[in-house]
Write a protein that holds these residues in place. Structure first.
Motif, short mmCIF file in Angstrom:
data_model
loop_
_atom_site.label_atom_id
_atom_site.label_comp_id
_atom_site.label_asym_id
_atom_site.label_seq_id
_atom_site.Cartn_x
_atom_site.Cartn_y
_atom_site.Cartn_z
N ARG A 1 50.67 14.71 -28.70
CA ARG A 1 51.94 14.45 -29.38
C ARG A 1 51.72 13.98 -30.80
O ARG A 1 50.71 13.32 -31.08
N ASN B 1 44.85 6.03 -25.60
CA ASN B 1 46.28 6.27 -25.38
C ASN B 1 46.44 6.33 -23.86
O ASN B 1 46.42 7.39 -23.26
N PRO B 2 46.53 5.15 -23.23
CA PRO B 2 46.56 5.13 -21.76
C PRO B 2 47.95 5.51 -21.25
O PRO B 2 48.90 5.56 -22.03
N PRO B 3 48.09 5.73 -19.95
CA PRO B 3 49.43 5.90 -19.40
C PRO B 3 50.18 4.58 -19.61
O PRO B 3 49.63 3.52 -19.32
N TYR B 4 51.41 4.66 -20.15
CA TYR B 4 52.09 3.41 -20.44
C TYR B 4 53.58 3.37 -20.09
O TYR B 4 54.27 2.41 -20.42
N LEU C 1 50.96 9.43 -17.39
CA LEU C 1 52.18 8.82 -17.93
C LEU C 1 52.43 7.40 -17.40
O LEU C 1 52.82 6.51 -18.16
N1 GLN Z 1 53.95 9.32 -25.15
C1 GLN Z 1 54.23 9.79 -23.82
C2 GLN Z 1 55.72 9.91 -23.60
O1 GLN Z 1 56.48 9.31 -24.28
C3 GLN Z 1 53.64 8.87 -22.82
C4 GLN Z 1 52.18 9.05 -22.81
C5 GLN Z 1 51.49 7.85 -22.34
O2 GLN Z 1 51.94 7.19 -21.39
N2 GLN Z 1 50.42 7.57 -22.96
O3 GLN Z 1 56.13 10.65 -22.75
#
Ligand code: GLN
Length: 289
Positions: free
Chosen positions: A92, A195-198, A219
């Motif tokens: 992204r 850039n972990p799942p967040y 995600l």
């Molecule tokens: N940026 C992603 C989103 O908004 C999430 C990715 C992540 O969790 N690193 O869908």
């Protein structure tokens, strides 16, 4: 079917899709092999049925919210090309802010051959970009998902990047042994980037249609979205040199929580950076040892 007829059919199919005009053009070009110039100059050219069928199938997929990037099978990040498909998070523009900030800060530290680890690497867009843009760097990419892993290795190869891959779960402390010699001594690392799942449980329940096609493993960051920031900061800091950089992409409104995690784990000089929309997307700090 003529080129003009196919173009019209695609436009009609994507008339209710956001950026449908752009997406239709990409589909005609990439899937149909019909460039914009050809469509403009030779609208009456007859197309083979199989080409029309492929293009219409792709437009129909896009119409139901299937991501354009998966349809095209590739996407650009930081001027580099990455192969993507189901099972791997789509690179992204937000993450370009992370790459840019990391590159600037690593270069400023001025190590001759900085050692960098990218955790939760996915497609490898961060690891590859850092390896390409930071001369002399030695980059490691860690990824757990068996579905994402082939994309990671492919993207390293196709971009001719110097990145070593490690397959494993970042919450497993044994992974750190990859960075120890036989006597258990650590090879110190200059920077850890991730850039972990967040996304939170709440955010997972209201995903945009496109994002629903992306892997949950990339995600979901636990109930409060912060699970991986805690693990990475607490476990992986051990590898950092004194003054080493830890830099994260964060989700919406996670700035203060992630700052607290960093401070509690012994990091200072905390900084943030916005993405292109102005939202704070990057938080990092330096390990005080
Ligand atoms: N940026 C992603 C989103 O908004 C999430 C990715 C992540 O969790 N690193 O869908």
């Amino acid at each position: 079917m003529k080129i003009s007829e196919l173009s019209e059919k695609v436009s009609l199919l994507l008339s209710d899709t956001e950026d449908g005009g752009f997406d239709g053009m990409c589909i005609l070009e990439d899937i149909g092999g019909i460039t914009r110039e050809r469509a403009a100059l030779h609208p009456d050219d007859e197309l083979h049925d199989s080409i029309c069928a492929r293009v219409i199938e792709a437009a129909n997929k896009r119409k139901i919210g299937y991501p354009l990037q998966y349809i095209l099978g590739q996407w650009e990040f930081y001027g580099l090309r990455f192969r993507v498909g189901e099972g791997v998070l789509i690179p992204r523009p937000d993450t370009e802010a992370l790459a840019e900030e990391a590159i600037g800060r690593i270069k400023k530290r001025g190590a001759d051959s900085p050692r960098i680890i990218d955790l939760c690497s996915g497609s490898g867009c961060i690891a590859v970009t850092l390896a390409k843009l930071i001369e002399g760097s030695e980059v490691f990419a860690v990824e757990l998902s068996g579905e994402a892993f082939p994309y990671l290795t492919d993207n390293i190869r196709s971009n001719d990047a110097r990145v070593t891959v490690i397959r494993g779960d970042i919450s497993d402390g044994r992974l750190l042994d990859n960075f120890r010699d036989e006597d258990g001594e650590i090879f110190p690392v200059d920077c850890i980037v991730s850039n972990p799942p967040y996304l939170t449980s709440e955010e997972m329940a209201e995903l945009q249609t496109e994002v629903e096609f992306e892997p949950e493993i990339a995600l979901f960051g636990g109930n409060d979205g912060l699970k991986f920031y805690r693990i990475i900061t607490c476990l992986w800091k051990e590898l950092l040199t004194e003054g080493g950089l830890l830099i994260f992409e964060i989700g919406n409104d996670q700035e203060s929580a992630v700052t607290d995690i960093l401070i509690n784990e012994g990091f200072g000089d905390i900084f943030t950076a916005p993405d292109a929309t102005g939202a704070i997307r990057v938080v990092g700090g330096y390990y005080l040892g």
